[in-house]
Motif scaffolding. Structure first.
Motif, PDB file in Angstrom:
ATOM      1  N   GLY A  77      94.490 -10.944 -16.240  1.00  0.00           N
ATOM      2  CA  GLY A  77      94.568 -11.134 -17.535  1.00  0.00           C
ATOM      3  C   GLY A  77      94.049 -12.238 -18.440  1.00  0.00           C
ATOM      4  O   GLY A  77      93.517 -11.880 -19.395  1.00  0.00           O
ATOM      5  N   VAL A 113      90.874 -11.668 -20.988  1.00  0.00           N
ATOM      6  CA  VAL A 113      91.343 -11.808 -22.498  1.00  0.00           C
ATOM      7  C   VAL A 113      90.578 -13.119 -22.843  1.00  0.00           C
ATOM      8  O   VAL A 113      89.737 -13.023 -24.055  1.00  0.00           O
ATOM      9  CB  VAL A 113      92.917 -11.899 -22.522  1.00  0.00           C
ATOM     10  N   LEU A 153      93.712  -5.386 -24.945  1.00  0.00           N
ATOM     11  CA  LEU A 153      93.870  -5.566 -23.672  1.00  0.00           C
ATOM     12  C   LEU A 153      95.171  -6.617 -23.474  1.00  0.00           C
ATOM     13  O   LEU A 153      95.912  -6.424 -22.436  1.00  0.00           O
ATOM     14  CB  LEU A 153      92.557  -6.262 -22.987  1.00  0.00           C
ATOM     15  N   GLY A 154      95.401  -7.458 -24.342  1.00  0.00           N
ATOM     16  CA  GLY A 154      96.529  -8.238 -24.383  1.00  0.00           C
ATOM     17  C   GLY A 154      97.866  -7.519 -24.250  1.00  0.00           C
ATOM     18  O   GLY A 154      98.890  -7.661 -23.594  1.00  0.00           O
ATOM     19  N   PHE A 182      98.141  -5.764 -20.744  1.00  0.00           N
ATOM     20  CA  PHE A 182      98.603  -6.868 -19.812  1.00  0.00           C
ATOM     21  C   PHE A 182     100.317  -7.255 -20.239  1.00  0.00           C
ATOM     22  O   PHE A 182     101.012  -7.362 -19.294  1.00  0.00           O
ATOM     23  CB  PHE A 182      97.854  -7.798 -19.638  1.00  0.00           C
ATOM     24  N   VAL A 211      99.645 -13.820 -22.367  1.00  0.00           N
ATOM     25  CA  VAL A 211      98.911 -13.609 -21.271  1.00  0.00           C
ATOM     26  C   VAL A 211      98.270 -15.012 -21.061  1.00  0.00           C
ATOM     27  O   VAL A 211      97.793 -15.324 -19.934  1.00  0.00           O
ATOM     28  CB  VAL A 211      97.903 -12.438 -21.659  1.00  0.00           C
TER      29      VAL A 211
END
Length: 445
Positions: free
Chosen positions: A40, A44, A74-75, A78, A126
């Motif tokens: 992650g 990121v 995407l954060g 995750f 993350v």
């Protein structure tokens, strides 16, 4: 005597710590969290760097903003994985933030996603998670080195590890970075020193892990849940729904109790009086059957008395009359009626509002009932005072412990009741006891 028992209990807790489910779950969380944190962090960070680099140029500004949006999405993804690990291995339940549903045209949607506060908090988690996860992996070295050192006598006996000429012997591994001066075993007897160091390391490993995981717990609660404002709105919506449902259930219960109880008594009372009136006959005529008339009047009197009793019980369920003299007297009555000895201490400089008094009274009554029914306690302490502008009601017992919300102990209903006025319910009830339940209420509803 009590200090000796407390010391013995703490010693047993220390010795059992490496073998508890909590210790193994926290170690598994440290082990599983690092790979997820590493992937992650890299993805990121790369997307954010590309987005920031392209955004500063006029040609790639839109593409750069798209990279930033993908990074926040995407954060969030995750963050969902980390929440799942926290729930499954730590029991740390954090409500997921609401899904982002942008509307409008493309730039309006892009602006909404760029302003996604929950997404940016997920990105922050993350990015911070990787160094935290690295320290958590360091905590695992305490487990590994402890097991390796503990097995030193077995390794010496099985593999015949003898010191060679010019060598110091079997090294004792230590998880402490400044451990260059650890002893070396040059004989089989010396390996037991390494085994003792391994045992001490294993006993310390759960506490080292727990301290590092506590930092992660705080980060999960601070960054992976909904924002304070969103959580406040959600709590208000839930408590409003609970209050409405509770009021509706109370009205249905009152209607049912009145229909099946007092109303039936009053109908029977009216019929008895009507029959008695018929037995009297016309005005001036003698009573034909005085004994029958007396029985009818007695029946009417009984029905009237029972109707009054049922109505009094119904009103007591809405507002206990014992609260008319204040919460301290009401709690003293509860304590006096308990079959388990209750030590009562009440310190209220100011009288709370009637709604708060009622909630506190019913909470105390329910908690004492739970103690009597489920705990097997021999003594209860009930304390009520005001701290930091809050009314705090604490019930502590020396029973068997194990009380949890949702375990059929009535604590779920108490939690719903106190949340309607923004109160809190805290439970500490390890297996074997003692149990301590604290209800915190505002002085004014």
């Amino acid at each position: 005597m009590r200090d000796t028992q407390t010391g013995a209990a703490r010693l047993r807790g220390v010795l059992r710590a490496p073998f508890t489910r909590r210790a193994w779950c926290e170690a598994a969380y440290c082990l599983a969290g690092f790979p997820v944190a590493l992937v992650g962090f890299v993805l990121v960070l790369v997307l954010l760097a590309l987005g920031a680099g392209l955004t500063v140029s006029l040609v790639g500004a839109v593409l750069g903003l798209l990279f930033v949006v993908v990074a926040t999405a995407l954060g969030r993804a995750f963050a969902g994985v980390h929440r799942t690990l926290a729930v499954g291995l730590l029991g740390e339940r954090v409500a997921a933030p609401p899904r982002l549903r942008p509307t409008g045209r493309m730039f309006a949607r892009l602006d909404t996603r760029l302003r996604d506060a929950a997404g940016w908090r997920s990105v922050a988690y993350v990015l911070v998670k990787l160094p935290v996860a690295a320290v958590q992996w360091y905590a695992l070295t305490w487990w590994v080195t402890g097991l390796v050192n503990l097995s030193a006598p077995l390794r010496w006996a099985a593999f015949g590890q003898r010191p060679h000429p010019g060598q110091e012997g079997m090294a004792t591994i230590t998880p402490i970075p400044a451990g260059g001066g650890a002893p070396h075993s040059t004989s089989f007897a010396g390996t037991f020193v390494a085994a003792a160091i391994g045992a001490a390391t294993l006993l310390a490993a759960p506490w080292v892990t727990r301290g590092i995981v506590a930092v992660d717990r705080w980060l999960v609660r601070a960054l992976l849940g909904p924002s304070e404002l969103a959580q406040r709105v959600r709590n208000l919506e839930e408590t409003r729904a609970l209050a409405v449902d509770d009021s509706a259930a109370l009205l249905r219960r009152l209607e049912r109790d009145l229909h099946d109880g007092a109303q039936v008594r009053l109908v029977a009372l009216a019929m008895s009086l009507d029959m008695a009136k018929e037995r009297l006959g016309a005005e001036g005529e003698p009573v034909a059957d005085p004994e029958r008339l007396r029985r009818l009047i007695e029946t009417a009197h009984t029905n009237a008395t029972e109707a009054l009793t049922e109505l009094r019980d119904l009103s007591r369920g809405i507002h206990p009359p014992v609260l008319d003299d204040g919460l301290p007297d009401a709690l003293a009555t509860l304590a006096a009626r308990s079959t388990v000895p209750v030590e009562l201490a009440v310190d209220l400089p100011e009288r709370p509002t009637p709604a708060i008094e009622t909630i506190a009274y019913f909470c105390a009554a329910e908690l004492l009932t739970n103690v009597i029914k489920h705990s097997g306690a021999r003594r209860v302490v009930l304390r009520v005072d005001q701290e930091e502008g809050l009314l705090r009601l604490r019930v502590t017992d020396d029973g068997q412990g194990g009380a949890t919300v949702g375990a059929g102990s009535g604590l779920t209903g108490l939690l719903q009741r106190v949340r309607t006025v923004d109160g809190t319910l805290d439970i500490s009830s390890p297996q074997g006891g003692p149990t301590a339940v604290t209800v915190s209420l505002p002085p004014h509803a």
